[in-house]
Write an enzyme that holds these catalytic residues in place. Structure first.
Site, PDB file in Angstrom:
ATOM      1  N   ASP A 150      63.339  67.062  25.663  1.00  0.00           N
ATOM      2  CA  ASP A 150      62.439  68.034  26.204  1.00  0.00           C
ATOM      3  C   ASP A 150      62.944  68.966  27.782  1.00  0.00           C
ATOM      4  O   ASP A 150      62.678  69.892  27.951  1.00  0.00           O
ATOM      5  CB  ASP A 150      60.984  67.588  26.711  1.00  0.00           C
ATOM      6  N   HIS A 208      63.411  57.617  28.794  1.00  0.00           N
ATOM      7  CA  HIS A 208      62.877  57.498  27.266  1.00  0.00           C
ATOM      8  C   HIS A 208      62.630  56.028  26.755  1.00  0.00           C
ATOM      9  O   HIS A 208      63.318  55.273  27.520  1.00  0.00           O
ATOM     10  CB  HIS A 208      63.759  58.281  26.101  1.00  0.00           C
TER      11      HIS A 208
HETATM   12  N1  ACO Z   1      61.568  59.846  36.779  1.00  0.00           N
HETATM   13  C1  ACO Z   1      61.841  59.152  37.656  1.00  0.00           C
HETATM   14  N2  ACO Z   1      61.723  57.860  37.523  1.00  0.00           N
HETATM   15  C2  ACO Z   1      61.558  57.582  36.171  1.00  0.00           C
HETATM   16  C3  ACO Z   1      61.318  58.260  35.199  1.00  0.00           C
HETATM   17  C4  ACO Z   1      61.418  59.629  35.492  1.00  0.00           C
HETATM   18  N3  ACO Z   1      61.291  60.514  34.587  1.00  0.00           N
HETATM   19  N4  ACO Z   1      61.274  57.722  34.059  1.00  0.00           N
HETATM   20  C5  ACO Z   1      61.363  56.323  34.395  1.00  0.00           C
HETATM   21  N5  ACO Z   1      61.346  56.351  35.755  1.00  0.00           N
HETATM   22  C6  ACO Z   1      61.544  55.067  36.433  1.00  0.00           C
HETATM   23  C7  ACO Z   1      60.257  54.277  36.715  1.00  0.00           C
HETATM   24  O1  ACO Z   1      59.668  54.579  37.747  1.00  0.00           O
HETATM   25  C8  ACO Z   1      60.627  52.811  36.570  1.00  0.00           C
HETATM   26  O2  ACO Z   1      61.184  52.588  37.787  1.00  0.00           O
HETATM   27  P1  ACO Z   1      60.896  50.882  38.434  1.00  0.00           P
HETATM   28  O3  ACO Z   1      61.548  50.099  37.575  1.00  0.00           O
HETATM   29  O4  ACO Z   1      61.836  51.228  39.711  1.00  0.00           O
HETATM   30  O5  ACO Z   1      59.559  51.006  38.616  1.00  0.00           O
HETATM   31  C9  ACO Z   1      61.669  52.748  35.508  1.00  0.00           C
HETATM   32  O6  ACO Z   1      62.553  54.216  35.539  1.00  0.00           O
HETATM   33  C10 ACO Z   1      61.200  52.697  34.230  1.00  0.00           C
HETATM   34  O7  ACO Z   1      60.227  53.280  33.889  1.00  0.00           O
HETATM   35  P2  ACO Z   1      59.109  53.378  32.848  1.00  0.00           P
HETATM   36  O8  ACO Z   1      57.990  54.152  33.322  1.00  0.00           O
HETATM   37  O9  ACO Z   1      58.803  51.660  32.897  1.00  0.00           O
HETATM   38  O10 ACO Z   1      59.571  53.523  31.184  1.00  0.00           O
HETATM   39  P3  ACO Z   1      58.708  53.981  30.176  1.00  0.00           P
HETATM   40  O11 ACO Z   1      59.517  53.442  29.045  1.00  0.00           O
HETATM   41  O12 ACO Z   1      57.546  53.092  30.092  1.00  0.00           O
HETATM   42  O13 ACO Z   1      58.330  55.638  30.145  1.00  0.00           O
HETATM   43  C11 ACO Z   1      58.764  57.961  29.843  1.00  0.00           C
HETATM   44  C12 ACO Z   1      59.100  56.397  29.381  1.00  0.00           C
HETATM   45  C13 ACO Z   1      57.132  58.197  29.740  1.00  0.00           C
HETATM   46  C14 ACO Z   1      59.309  58.630  28.912  1.00  0.00           C
HETATM   47  C15 ACO Z   1      59.275  57.977  31.420  1.00  0.00           C
HETATM   48  O14 ACO Z   1      60.720  57.927  31.376  1.00  0.00           O
HETATM   49  C16 ACO Z   1      58.862  59.301  31.842  1.00  0.00           C
HETATM   50  O15 ACO Z   1      57.589  59.480  32.429  1.00  0.00           O
HETATM   51  N6  ACO Z   1      59.615  60.551  31.874  1.00  0.00           N
HETATM   52  C17 ACO Z   1      59.195  61.514  32.204  1.00  0.00           C
HETATM   53  C18 ACO Z   1      58.443  62.380  31.021  1.00  0.00           C
HETATM   54  C19 ACO Z   1      59.121  62.778  30.073  1.00  0.00           C
HETATM   55  O16 ACO Z   1      60.115  63.442  30.015  1.00  0.00           O
HETATM   56  N7  ACO Z   1      58.407  62.402  28.837  1.00  0.00           N
HETATM   57  C20 ACO Z   1      59.219  62.986  27.631  1.00  0.00           C
HETATM   58  C21 ACO Z   1      59.722  61.906  26.751  1.00  0.00           C
HETATM   59  S1  ACO Z   1      60.590  62.394  25.388  1.00  0.00           S
HETATM   60  C22 ACO Z   1      59.179  62.523  24.263  1.00  0.00           C
HETATM   61  O17 ACO Z   1      58.153  62.101  24.264  1.00  0.00           O
HETATM   62  C23 ACO Z   1      59.663  63.730  23.271  1.00  0.00           C
END
Ligand code: ACO
Length: 426
Positions: A360, A303
């Site tokens: 979620d 998140h």
């Molecule tokens: N699975 C695997 N790796 C992940 C995930 C995930 N779900 N989420 C983040 N990471 C990793 C990234 O690859 C990154 O790793 P790195 O630093 O080695 O490159 C690190 O964690 C940071 O992730 P970011 O993508 O920079 O985090 P950001 O804050 O931009 O994204 C997000 C947040 C979009 C929610 C992301 O965690 C994600 O894609 N999650 C899965 C989708 C999801 O569940 N969305 C619902 C969010 S809640 C809502 O909207 C109600």
């Protein structure tokens, strides 16, 4: 403490005021930065940018705190109803008995769709995603209520209409998809019971009586989704609304923003992912290795704001457990979800990146148990989020400082060049 921040740029030193929130969270006020220095800020994804001051929802992502208008989410989930929480978010305080009754009456009063709009459902292909239907139907409301083209925050009818009709549109789109006639609302039922009736009533079956356990579970789900401050869809509603577009248009845009799998669409994606793991033999460790190799993404985890735990996920896990037991459902996807959570919470890859289940992750399990099909999950999210979107639109419209939302950019394209006629181009 000094209430100013200083920016040192070349020989120039520029002071900017510090703005402080209710919990001493601080922001640098850069409103005059460009005018005074010629500089702008660049913040892709708005990781550090506050778009507004707001009194609606407080989140402390480090400590897993979420409060609506000062009330902790745990207390609202335990004691409140969705309608009461909607009133709280939109109007700022918990309602009195009279206020709640009047709010509930106006929601009930507006539950029907114009008959012409009901025919719209016949025009969509049977494979249409219900979010496509929802966003276009909500925008179409502005055609039926043209006074909405001059937005007026004091027009409570539009607010009640939106909350109520979004529910009707959601249920009708499901019934149409099933190839069944729509079930008209029953005004004697409460908000959630009426929704379940419109979703699951069958013309050839005895009158559908919503199970109070399902009604309560739905109430909790909607309360937990009701607001989450300046997320992607809410920011969209504010941005579109800031152009003085109609409330229906702004909410319709918010619905589209919610649809994406990185936002509200994640609940659907979670079930897809759990199903894939099951089809591949249920090996959670193998799946997690692929996540770590970046071949797959662990949907429902991570998140932008929560860096410890998402308090909504904690509440939902308990409810998922309870509802599955109550309905005597053994859902293999719930077992896979629990295994994934266990692996993730003990694996340094996920711990180092603060990856915890988000709202979620368990909501889909609950919706499945209630008989709601996967494609409808994001629609359910929208149904819950509607009071939050309205509250933010109202707050923005009432803010005397608000101006049309219009970010700047740093241009990195070609510098000036002259037009070459087509015949002269290589
Ligand atoms: N699975 C695997 N790796 C992940 C995930 C995930 N779900 N989420 C983040 N990471 C990793 C990234 O690859 C990154 O790793 P790195 O630093 O080695 O490159 C690190 O964690 C940071 O992730 P970011 O993508 O920079 O985090 P950001 O804050 O931009 O994204 C997000 C947040 C979009 C929610 C992301 O965690 C994600 O894609 N999650 C899965 C989708 C999801 O569940 N969305 C619902 C969010 S809640 C809502 O909207 C109600």
């Amino acid at each position: 403490m000094n209430k100013k921040a200083t920016l040192q740029y070349g020989d120039t030193s520029y002071e900017m005021p510090i703005v402080e929130g209710s919990y001493a969270e601080r922001g640098v006020d850069i409103r005059n930065l460009r005018k005074d220095t010629g500089l702008i800020t660049l913040d892709s994804g708005f990781m550090n940018t506050g778009a507004t001051k707001s009194e609606i929802t407080f989140i402390n992502g480090e400590e897993g705190v979420l409060m609506y208008r000062g009330y902790p989410i745990e207390e609202l989930a335990e004691h409140s109803t969705f309608l009461e929480t909607a009133y709280l978010l939109i109007y700022g305080d918990l309602p009195t008995k009279t206020e709640l009754a009047s709010f509930a009456n106006s929601i009930t009063y507006h539950s029907m769709l114009h008959e012409d709009m009901r025919h719209f459902f016949d025009g969509y292909p049977s494979l249409a995603h219900p979010m496509a239907i929802l966003s276009s139907m909500v925008c179409s409301l502005s055609a039926y209520y043209p006074d909405s083209l001059e937005p007026d925050v004091h027009n409570h009818e539009h607010i009640a209409r939106l909350v109520s009709k979004l529910r009707t549109i959601a249920a009708f789109s499901f019934q149409k998809k099933q190839g069944r006639p729509v079930a008209y609302p029953r005004n004697e039922l409460n908000f959630c019971a009426n929704f379940l009736h419109m979703m699951f009533s069958h013309p050839a079956e005895p009158t559908y009586e919503p199970d109070p356990e399902l009604v309560r579970a739905l109430d909790v789900l909607l309360i937990l989704h009701a607001d989450h401050e300046q997320n992607c869809s809410t920011s969209t509603v504010r941005l579109v609304g800031s152009s003085q577009a109609s409330l229906y248009g702004a909410i319709s845009a918010g619905i589209c923003a919610l649809w994406g799998p990185l936002h509200g669409g994640a609940n659907q994606a979670v079930i897809g992912m759990l199903g894939e793991i099951q089809d591949e033999g249920g090996d959670c460790s193998a799946f997690m290795r692929q996540v770590k190799d970046r071949q797959r993404r662990l949907m429902g985890f991570g998140h932008r704001v929560y860096k410890d735990f998402d308090p909504r996920a904690t509440i939902l896990k308990t409810h998922a457990d309870r509802l599955l037991k109550y309905l005597a459902i053994e859902d293999p996807l719930f077992d896979i979800a629990q295994q994934l959570e266990e692996v993730a919470l003990s694996d340094p890859f996920f711990i180092e990146r603060n990856l915890y289940p988000n709202v979620d992750f368990y909501s889909g399990i609950l919706y499945r148990a209630m008989g709601i099909p996967t494609e409808m999950f994001t629609v359910m999210f929208a149904l819950g989020r509607i009071p939050g979107w309205i509250a933010h639109w109202k707050e923005m419209m009432e803010d005397p400082e608000v101006r049309i939302g219009r970010p700047r950019q740093i241009y990195t394209g070609a510098t000036k060049r002259n037009y070459v006629p087509l015949s002269d181009r290589p």
